[in-house]
Design an enzyme around this catalytic site. Structure first.
Site, PDB file in Angstrom:
ATOM      1  N   THR A 180      -5.904  60.956   3.351  1.00 38.92           N
ATOM      2  CA  THR A 180      -4.545  60.908   2.810  1.00 38.92           C
ATOM      3  C   THR A 180      -3.504  60.895   3.930  1.00 38.92           C
ATOM      4  O   THR A 180      -3.487  61.773   4.779  1.00 38.92           O
ATOM      5  CB  THR A 180      -4.289  62.113   1.885  1.00 38.92           C
ATOM      6  OG1 THR A 180      -5.332  62.199   0.926  1.00 38.92           O
ATOM      7  CG2 THR A 180      -2.948  61.982   1.186  1.00 38.92           C
ATOM      8  N   HIS A 205     -10.477  56.581   4.455  1.00 38.57           N
ATOM      9  CA  HIS A 205     -10.910  56.597   3.059  1.00 38.57           C
ATOM     10  C   HIS A 205     -10.043  55.648   2.234  1.00 38.57           C
ATOM     11  O   HIS A 205      -8.859  55.909   2.010  1.00 38.57           O
ATOM     12  CB  HIS A 205     -10.794  58.018   2.480  1.00 38.57           C
ATOM     13  CG  HIS A 205     -11.726  58.985   3.119  1.00 38.57           C
ATOM     14  ND1 HIS A 205     -11.477  60.346   3.141  1.00 38.57           N
ATOM     15  CD2 HIS A 205     -12.908  58.828   3.758  1.00 38.57           C
ATOM     16  CE1 HIS A 205     -12.467  60.965   3.766  1.00 38.57           C
ATOM     17  NE2 HIS A 205     -13.348  60.061   4.143  1.00 38.57           N
ATOM     18  N   MET A 298      -7.247  65.168   2.976  1.00 38.91           N
ATOM     19  CA  MET A 298      -7.720  66.322   2.217  1.00 38.91           C
ATOM     20  C   MET A 298      -9.231  66.445   2.351  1.00 38.91           C
ATOM     21  O   MET A 298      -9.930  65.498   2.688  1.00 38.91           O
ATOM     22  CB  MET A 298      -7.326  66.183   0.749  1.00 38.91           C
ATOM     23  CG  MET A 298      -7.944  64.994   0.037  1.00 38.91           C
ATOM     24  SD  MET A 298      -7.437  64.893  -1.694  1.00 38.91           S
ATOM     25  CE  MET A 298      -8.202  63.359  -2.199  1.00 38.91           C
ATOM     26  N   ASP A 301     -14.380  66.180   5.050  1.00 37.78           N
ATOM     27  CA  ASP A 301     -15.178  65.098   5.622  1.00 37.78           C
ATOM     28  C   ASP A 301     -14.856  64.936   7.104  1.00 37.78           C
ATOM     29  O   ASP A 301     -13.694  64.853   7.493  1.00 37.78           O
ATOM     30  CB  ASP A 301     -14.888  63.789   4.883  1.00 37.78           C
ATOM     31  CG  ASP A 301     -15.865  62.684   5.267  1.00 37.78           C
ATOM     32  OD1 ASP A 301     -16.993  63.009   5.666  1.00 37.78           O
ATOM     33  OD2 ASP A 301     -15.482  61.505   5.157  1.00 37.78           O
TER      34      ASP A 301
END
Length: 357
Positions: A180, A205, A298, A301
């Protein structure tokens, strides 16, 4: 008592509004203030109560989502999650929205509302909760307007010395992971690196189709070559490879060369591509020749993979809390003891150049 997160859904599809409202309403920490058909209705609704998060469609009648997003970010900055169609056109417009200040993307239902509920329920709720915690002012740190760059060099011009097939792989490697807020953060780094920067591998991501357009946009802004990775692509100076959405990317060593392997696989830490998968492969293949950078996002990972990189002698960096949109992944990496240095986003490019040279 914990404050509930208020959400406004803006989408011209009645079915999508119904699905998203029902889905978000299942979480006790979220209140849906309303679901409206376009931005003009949204502005009327927000006069009564301003939401914590806006879930926004892009292609709508009367006023499109991009114009509405720009208006919101100028007048009353608010976390916005884009609900995008899973098409080439939808992906292209969504990239404009990320550049204009949206914090994340979720794709619309493709087959049926029921299928969407099963596949995306937890992802949507996590995304909304992360957006509610986002430090929106940090999205303004990135200048996303078109800029001039140095001429893009060919591979022959970038490579200052020929590779020797019988020598060990000693090229410096930069591995970056983000979620994010990461699209703008990655742009801010790559756009100031010189054309002869070390080879770079990146996991951001994003859903399928979006990563190719993200790479195309960056390729037009940066002195380094930026592209969506394909299987067996060489990692070399002056090139940045972005993992394709829906596939994991691993670094492999072949003699004096580094190459990437693109593979299908299960979600790792809820993501495919996964930062952990990339970082662990970098630790194995490049060891102390690598620099690992974990940035805004967030979840956790990348934290364990970055720790493996540090344990093999790699230089490891986390984006600091003050410059993150969401201080989740970097925080977890610090907690795991994976980080050598925490730096402001603006200081990371200079650290890359200093350490790799």
């Amino acid at each position: 008592m914990r404050k509930k997160i208020t959400v406004l859904v803006v989408d011209d599809s009645a079915v999508v509004r119904q699905v998203l409202t029902g889905l978000l309403g299942q979480d006790s920490d979220i209140i849906v203030l309303g679901a409206v058909a376009d931005p003009l209705f949204a502005m009327e609704r927000m006069k009564r109560q301003w939401p914590d998060v806006i879930l926004l469609d892009i292609e709508m009648p009367r006023m499109n989502g991009i114009a509405f997003l720009k208006k919101i970010m100028k007048e009353h900055p608010t976390p916005v999650v884009i609900c995008s169609s899973h098409t080439e056109k939808g992906a292209a417009i969504t990239m404009q929205a990320l550049s204009a200040g949206a914090v994340d993307i979720i794709t619309k239902p493709q087959v049926s509302a029921d299928s969407f509920l099963v596949q995306a329920a937890s992802d949507l709720i996590r995304m909304v909760k992360a957006a509610a915690r986002a430090n929106i002012k940090n999205l303004k740190l990135i200048d996303t307007s078109p800029r001039s760059t140095s001429p893009k060099l060919t591979a022959d011009a970038v490579l200052t010395a020929p590779h020797r097939k019988d020598s060990p792989a000693t090229e410096r490697i930069i591995a970056i992971g983000a979620s994010t807020g990461g699209t703008q953060a990655i742009e801010s780094i790559l756009s100031v690196l010189p054309a002869d920067a070390p080879g770079i591998v990146i996991v951001q991501h994003m859903p399928e189709k979006f990563t190719a357009l993200f790479a195309q946009r960056l390729n037009g802004l940066c002195a380094v070559e930026v592209r969506e990775a394909q299987n067996d692509d060489e990692v070399r100076p002056g090139r940045a490879l972005i993992a394709p959405g829906g596939r994991h990317m691993l670094l492999k060593r072949r003699g004096a060369e580094y190459r990437v392997e693109i593979v299908a696989g299960p979600l790792v830490n809820r993501h495919c591509p996964s930062v952990d998968v990339l970082f662990r492969s970098v630790a194995k293949s490049a060891g102390k020749n690598a620099t690992g950078i974990i940035m805004t996002g967030m979840g956790d990972d990348g934290a364990r993979g970055l720790k493996e990189m540090r344990d093999t002698g790699a230089h490891t960096i986390a984006q600091d809390e003050a410059s993150c949109v969401v201080y989740g992944m970097p925080k977890e990496a610090v907690i795991h003891g994976a980080v050598v240095k925490s730096l402001a986003l603006a200081d990371i490019p200079a650290e890359i150049i200093r350490y790799t040279r």
